[in-house]
Design a protein around this motif. Sequence first.
Motif, PDB file in Angstrom:
ATOM      1  N   UNK A  66       0.856  -1.189   0.000  1.00 60.73           N
ATOM      2  CA  UNK A  66       0.000   0.000   0.000  1.00 60.73           C
ATOM      3  C   UNK A  66       0.891   1.238   0.000  1.00 60.73           C
ATOM      4  N   UNK A  67       1.168   1.774  -1.181  1.00 60.35           N
ATOM      5  CA  UNK A  67       2.089   2.908  -1.291  1.00 60.35           C
ATOM      6  C   UNK A  67       1.533   4.169  -0.640  1.00 60.35           C
ATOM      7  N   UNK A  68       0.213   4.353  -0.709  1.00 59.81           N
ATOM      8  CA  UNK A  68      -0.399   5.547  -0.118  1.00 59.81           C
ATOM      9  C   UNK A  68      -0.178   5.563   1.387  1.00 59.81           C
ATOM     10  N   UNK A  69      -0.371   4.414   2.030  1.00 56.06           N
ATOM     11  CA  UNK A  69      -0.171   4.337   3.477  1.00 56.06           C
ATOM     12  C   UNK A  69       1.296   4.533   3.839  1.00 56.06           C
ATOM     13  N   UNK A  70       2.207   4.077   2.971  1.00 63.68           N
ATOM     14  CA  UNK A  70       3.632   4.174   3.280  1.00 63.68           C
ATOM     15  C   UNK A  70       4.091   5.619   3.352  1.00 63.68           C
ATOM     16  N   UNK A  71       3.565   6.480   2.489  1.00 61.60           N
ATOM     17  CA  UNK A  71       4.018   7.881   2.473  1.00 61.60           C
ATOM     18  C   UNK A  71       3.080   8.798   3.247  1.00 61.60           C
ATOM     19  N   UNK A  72       2.069   8.232   3.902  1.00 56.69           N
ATOM     20  CA  UNK A  72       1.087   9.064   4.619  1.00 56.69           C
ATOM     21  C   UNK A  72       1.710   9.817   5.780  1.00 56.69           C
ATOM     22  N   UNK A  73       2.825   9.317   6.309  1.00 52.10           N
ATOM     23  CA  UNK A  73       3.457   9.958   7.468  1.00 52.10           C
ATOM     24  C   UNK A  73       4.745  10.685   7.098  1.00 52.10           C
ATOM     25  N   UNK A  74       4.869  11.043   5.821  1.00 51.06           N
ATOM     26  CA  UNK A  74       5.998  11.853   5.365  1.00 51.06           C
ATOM     27  C   UNK A  74       5.566  13.320   5.355  1.00 51.06           C
ATOM     28  N   UNK A  90      11.532  10.326  -2.969  1.00 54.89           N
ATOM     29  CA  UNK A  90      12.504   9.322  -2.537  1.00 54.89           C
ATOM     30  C   UNK A  90      11.818   8.178  -1.799  1.00 54.89           C
ATOM     31  N   UNK A  91      10.813   8.513  -0.997  1.00 53.98           N
ATOM     32  CA  UNK A  91      10.118   7.478  -0.234  1.00 53.98           C
ATOM     33  C   UNK A  91       9.280   6.575  -1.137  1.00 53.98           C
ATOM     34  N   UNK A  92       8.760   7.120  -2.211  1.00 51.55           N
ATOM     35  CA  UNK A  92       8.024   6.281  -3.165  1.00 51.55           C
ATOM     36  C   UNK A  92       8.972   5.295  -3.856  1.00 51.55           C
ATOM     37  N   UNK A  93      10.185   5.737  -4.155  1.00 52.21           N
ATOM     38  CA  UNK A  93      11.186   4.827  -4.712  1.00 52.21           C
ATOM     39  C   UNK A  93      11.544   3.755  -3.691  1.00 52.21           C
ATOM     40  N   UNK A  94      11.737   4.174  -2.445  1.00 56.33           N
ATOM     41  CA  UNK A  94      12.046   3.220  -1.382  1.00 56.33           C
ATOM     42  C   UNK A  94      10.942   2.182  -1.252  1.00 56.33           C
ATOM     43  N   UNK A  95       9.706   2.618  -1.284  1.00 53.13           N
ATOM     44  CA  UNK A  95       8.580   1.683  -1.183  1.00 53.13           C
ATOM     45  C   UNK A  95       8.619   0.677  -2.333  1.00 53.13           C
ATOM     46  N   UNK A  96       8.800   1.155  -3.552  1.00 48.62           N
ATOM     47  CA  UNK A  96       8.859   0.258  -4.704  1.00 48.62           C
ATOM     48  C   UNK A  96       9.986  -0.763  -4.547  1.00 48.62           C
ATOM     49  N   UNK A  97      11.118  -0.315  -4.004  1.00 51.03           N
ATOM     50  CA  UNK A  97      12.229  -1.224  -3.767  1.00 51.03           C
ATOM     51  C   UNK A  97      11.875  -2.281  -2.727  1.00 51.03           C
ATOM     52  N   UNK A  98      11.357  -1.835  -1.601  1.00 52.14           N
ATOM     53  CA  UNK A  98      11.060  -2.747  -0.495  1.00 52.14           C
ATOM     54  C   UNK A  98      10.066  -3.831  -0.905  1.00 52.14           C
ATOM     55  N   UNK A 103      18.169   1.072  -0.322  1.00 45.78           N
ATOM     56  CA  UNK A 103      18.372   2.489  -0.017  1.00 45.78           C
ATOM     57  C   UNK A 103      19.130   3.251  -1.102  1.00 45.78           C
ATOM     58  N   UNK A 104      19.523   2.598  -2.189  1.00 44.25           N
ATOM     59  CA  UNK A 104      20.494   3.204  -3.109  1.00 44.25           C
ATOM     60  C   UNK A 104      19.873   3.789  -4.371  1.00 44.25           C
ATOM     61  N   UNK A 105      18.556   3.894  -4.432  1.00 44.28           N
ATOM     62  CA  UNK A 105      17.891   4.378  -5.637  1.00 44.28           C
ATOM     63  C   UNK A 105      17.101   3.258  -6.273  1.00 44.28           C
TER      64      UNK A 105
END
Length: 417
Positions: free
Chosen positions: A56-64, A74-82, A168-170
């Motif tokens: 759930x990408x929306x929930x992941x960045x909700x607290x940014x 950057x956090x959206x990229x991190x989410x896609x990576x994770x 964490x590297x992109x």
Amino acid sequence: MVAILAAGGLVWRELQEPTAQASENKPAAPGPDVQLRSAEVDRVLIRRAKAVLAKDSTAFVADIDPADKELLAEQRILFDNLVQFGFSRLSYHQKREQFDQTLIERHGPTTYAVQVVMIYQIKGINRLPVRTLVGYVFVQRPDGKWVITDDDDLDRALPRGSHHEAWDVGPVLVQRAPRVLIVVERGQTELAANLLTEASSAVRTVTKRWPGGWIGAGVVIAVDDPIVRGADYSVERNAEDALAMATWVYRTLPGEVTTEGERADSYVVVNPRNRGRLDTRSLAHEFIHVAAARYGAHAPRWLVEGVATYVEYLPMAGERDLALDAYRAMVRTKYLAKAKALPADSTFFARSSSSYPLSWLAADYLFSKHGPTEVATLYQELAALGFSQNARDRIMLEHVGVTEVGLFRALRNQPNT
């Protein structure tokens, strides 16, 4: 726990009640409700972990911090990576608050900087949960909500090798096969496919060759960033010469239970300059280090690298056989004849051109004379208990009947064949 700034560094001390004299002479300064803040931050961390597991990408960045568009991207990229890693378990836990006046000046008086333990388990890769560190900076918005405003300002204070992971590297691409996980830059599909083939073959080789069998997995990280986990290819010697290195993965982090941390596994990080030179043999070498990582850190370097090189040079499916008889004779003539002892830990890598061949020769002798099971048992005990030369000598005598000095003497006394 609170930190104070001293002589340009960070100093930690336990949170203490103010002394009676201080409380009489000075009114207490207003500050945050620490328990409430901690509870709110815990909820943020729980939401982030659940968001990754639920994809759930929306929930992941909700607290940014919504005002920081760069951090959001950057956090959206991190989410896609994770999400690509396929975690079967993921959680974040506050570890230690960190005070830094520059962060307060940058982000405001509500700034809360905290080291966070990330506990995770990758499906089909990690046999048990492992740990890494991240650093988050939170601020409280006027509406009372705590949000993340930075996720890398604390990196310089985190122990080397226990943070800056592959996600964490992109933007990255993660590819899988049974017991294999490959990480490359996003778009590098051909490189990923090649590494997947080579790594799968290397995993099969190590499973077959490591005494007692190896049931672990091979993680290969081959990205452009020269510093990932414990690997640093910005160092001149590493940048030019190294192909790859196995970096430790922790069951408990350094300082939590032991000074060194308890190792659970190891991931292989590839030198960006030398990705084209990587093959099944070199990956088999690194996967021997992976297989042995959980035993401990105290085996002599000549044994660690000698055993890995020994397996690397064995006959291998799909690879041409090496002329080991000729190589053995060359090592004895070119290196052993000039040596005075087995390669020392302190100078091993500085003299790598001779250290690796001599270590292979020592391992070759041990495997030939005592067999793979005894060598593996020797390795395990030295890795766990070889804290000193006396301990190493005792263990060597128990398992192979000679000390390191005696082993070197035996190598010198062997007839040339």
